[in-house]
Design a protein around this motif. Structure first.
Motif, short mmCIF file in Angstrom:
data_model
loop_
_atom_site.label_atom_id
_atom_site.label_comp_id
_atom_site.label_asym_id
_atom_site.label_seq_id
_atom_site.Cartn_x
_atom_site.Cartn_y
_atom_site.Cartn_z
N THR A 67 10.91 11.49 -3.52
CA THR A 67 10.48 11.37 -2.12
C THR A 67 8.97 11.57 -1.97
OG1 THR A 67 10.93 13.73 -1.77
CG2 THR A 67 12.71 12.17 -1.25
N LYS A 68 8.25 11.48 -3.04
CA LYS A 68 6.80 11.71 -2.99
C LYS A 68 6.07 10.51 -2.41
CE LYS A 68 2.90 12.73 -6.06
NZ LYS A 68 2.51 13.05 -7.45
N TRP A 69 6.49 9.30 -2.82
CA TRP A 69 5.77 8.10 -2.43
C TRP A 69 6.54 7.33 -1.36
CZ3 TRP A 69 0.95 7.30 -4.14
CH2 TRP A 69 0.55 7.98 -5.29
N VAL A 70 5.78 6.60 -0.56
CA VAL A 70 6.37 5.76 0.47
C VAL A 70 5.37 4.67 0.82
CG1 VAL A 70 5.49 7.19 2.36
CG2 VAL A 70 7.49 5.75 2.75
N HIS A 71 5.90 3.50 1.17
CA HIS A 71 5.02 2.41 1.61
C HIS A 71 4.36 2.77 2.94
CE1 HIS A 71 7.54 -0.57 -0.92
NE2 HIS A 71 6.42 -0.26 -1.57
N GLN A 72 3.08 2.43 3.05
CA GLN A 72 2.37 2.66 4.30
C GLN A 72 3.07 1.94 5.47
OE1 GLN A 72 -0.09 4.34 6.70
NE2 GLN A 72 -1.01 4.40 4.64
N ALA A 73 3.47 0.69 5.25
CA ALA A 73 4.12 -0.08 6.32
C ALA A 73 5.48 0.51 6.67
CB ALA A 73 4.27 -1.54 5.89
N CYS A 74 6.24 0.94 5.66
CA CYS A 74 7.55 1.53 5.92
C CYS A 74 7.42 2.84 6.69
CB CYS A 74 8.30 1.76 4.61
SG CYS A 74 8.76 0.25 3.75
N LEU A 75 6.43 3.66 6.30
CA LEU A 75 6.23 4.93 6.98
C LEU A 75 5.76 4.71 8.41
CD1 LEU A 75 6.25 7.99 6.72
CD2 LEU A 75 3.88 7.89 5.93
N GLN A 76 4.94 3.68 8.64
CA GLN A 76 4.48 3.37 10.00
C GLN A 76 5.68 3.02 10.89
OE1 GLN A 76 1.64 3.76 11.30
NE2 GLN A 76 0.04 3.65 9.72
N ARG A 77 6.60 2.22 10.38
CA ARG A 77 7.79 1.87 11.17
C ARG A 77 8.65 3.10 11.44
NH1 ARG A 77 7.95 -2.52 7.51
NH2 ARG A 77 9.63 -1.49 6.38
N GLU A 126 0.84 -1.19 0.00
CA GLU A 126 0.00 0.00 0.00
C GLU A 126 0.88 1.24 0.00
OE1 GLU A 126 -3.46 2.15 2.75
OE2 GLU A 126 -2.60 0.21 3.33
N TRP A 127 0.57 2.17 -0.94
CA TRP A 127 1.38 3.39 -1.07
C TRP A 127 0.64 4.58 -0.48
CZ3 TRP A 127 6.27 3.38 -3.22
CH2 TRP A 127 6.66 2.21 -3.87
N VAL A 128 1.39 5.60 -0.10
CA VAL A 128 0.79 6.81 0.45
C VAL A 128 1.68 8.01 0.10
CG1 VAL A 128 1.97 6.54 2.69
CG2 VAL A 128 -0.13 7.87 2.56
N ARG A 129 1.02 9.16 -0.11
CA ARG A 129 1.73 10.44 -0.33
C ARG A 129 1.46 11.32 0.88
NH1 ARG A 129 -0.70 13.27 -4.14
NH2 ARG A 129 -2.48 11.89 -4.27
N PRO A 130 2.28 11.25 1.97
CA PRO A 130 1.93 11.90 3.24
C PRO A 130 2.31 13.36 3.36
CG PRO A 130 3.95 10.67 3.48
CD PRO A 130 3.52 10.48 2.07
N CYS A 131 3.00 13.94 2.35
CA CYS A 131 3.51 15.30 2.54
C CYS A 131 3.51 16.04 1.20
CB CYS A 131 4.92 15.27 3.14
SG CYS A 131 6.10 14.37 2.10
N ARG A 132 4.18 17.20 1.17
CA ARG A 132 4.21 18.04 -0.03
C ARG A 132 5.37 17.72 -0.96
NH1 ARG A 132 3.26 22.04 4.06
NH2 ARG A 132 5.49 22.54 3.99
N CYS A 133 6.14 16.71 -0.64
CA CYS A 133 7.32 16.39 -1.45
C CYS A 133 6.92 15.96 -2.86
CB CYS A 133 8.13 15.29 -0.78
SG CYS A 133 9.00 15.80 0.70
N ARG A 134 7.80 16.20 -3.79
CA ARG A 134 7.63 15.80 -5.18
C ARG A 134 8.84 14.98 -5.61
NH1 ARG A 134 3.44 17.09 -3.86
NH2 ARG A 134 1.95 18.56 -4.76
N GLY A 135 8.69 14.29 -6.69
CA GLY A 135 9.81 13.55 -7.22
C GLY A 135 10.02 12.23 -6.52
#
Length: 281
Positions: free
Chosen positions: A42-52, A31-40
């Motif tokens: 650093t725009k995307w991150v895994h939900q599980a990775c971001l949770q950790r 599962e992917w998420v875009r949690p901030c204003r970053c572009r390029g």
């Protein structure tokens, strides 16, 4: 329109997690998420990775705010709705967590206060005499005792912090050349110094603070002992203790002034030697 749709599709396939650097091809079920204003990149991150990553930043405090390290945008973190029982328990836990520091501070202040009251009562009985001290405290107003007794250790500590020896030492260094009798009593005290050394602050470390505290609290006992040894002919316990305290302060101050001046002279006359040259083999 078709070009825009194809660009969006292509962008979704180019996603890369900035935590684990995995792409869609590495894990198509993530599962992917875009949690901030970053572009390029650093725009995307895994939900599980971001949770950790958020867990590492919060360190067990689930209410702590976490922001993106690149754009500083705060992450929007939501929790599932709690049931009524869990909600009440969570609210009680938060209230207890906020109230505990204030309660601990109140207990600490109360403990210090009653310790000061006890110390003040013991000091009164020690200085005046056990029986006389009890009579004085029994006849005194309870409110006066609750206010006056704890001020005894406070006044002792404040009095200990008055470093009158330093003022005497400054006058001594300033006028010692004019008073030759001092040089005859204390050899070298009035000699000129080649330099003025730096002196440490009296409260520069915790050791000095503890010495002041211990010296202030033990002073009534020392004054009582010195009074009994030097002024045994005085009948009044109070007068004997006062005279003993004055004598102790004067004698101790004289030795302290002399000791500090000798340390001052030792620092002023120190020399730095040449580095020893190594003999050639």
């Amino acid at each position: 329109m078709a070009d825009q749709n194809s660009a969006v599709v292509q962008q979704s396939f180019d996603r890369s997690c900035w935590v684990c650097f995995a792409t869609d091809e590495d894990d198509r079920t993530a599962e992917w998420v875009r949690p901030c204003r970053c572009r390029g990149s650093t725009k995307w991150v895994h939900q599980a990775c971001l949770q950790r990553w958020v867990d590492e930043k919060q360190r067990g405090n689930s209410t702590a705010r976490v922001a993106c390290p690149q754009c500083n945008a705060e992450y929007l973190i939501v929790f599932p709705k709690l049931g009524p029982v869990v909600y009440v328990l969570d609210l009680a836990d938060r209230l207890i967590s906020k109230a505990c520091p204030f309660a601990a501070a109140g207990i600490m202040v109360g403990s210090i206060y009653w310790t000061a009251v006890t110390y003040g009562a013991v000091t009164v009985m020690q200085v005046v005499g056990h029986k006389e001290g009890l009579d004085v405290m029994e006849r005194a107003d309870p409110l006066f005792l609750l206010i006056g007794l704890p001020t005894i250790p406070v006044m002792l500590i404040l009095g200990k912090m008055i470093r009158w020896e330093d003022y005497v030492l400054r006058l001594w260094r300033k006028y010692s050349n004019k008073l030759q009798i001092l040089n005859s009593i204390f050899p070298g005290i009035g000699c000129p110094v080649p330099r003025i050394p730096a002196e440490a602050s009296p409260l520069a470390d915790h050791v000095s603070a503890t010495r002041i505290l211990c010296g202030a609290l033990v002073f009534p006992t020392i004054a009582t002992i010195v009074g009994k040894l030097m002024f045994s002919s005085v009948n009044s316990n109070l007068q004997r203790t006062i005279l003993g305290g004055i004598a102790f302060v004067a004698i101790k101050g004289a030795f302290k002034v002399y000791f500090k001046q000798q340390q001052y002279l030792r620092q002023a006359h120190r020399k730095i030697l040449n580095y020893p040259e190594q003999e050639e083999a």
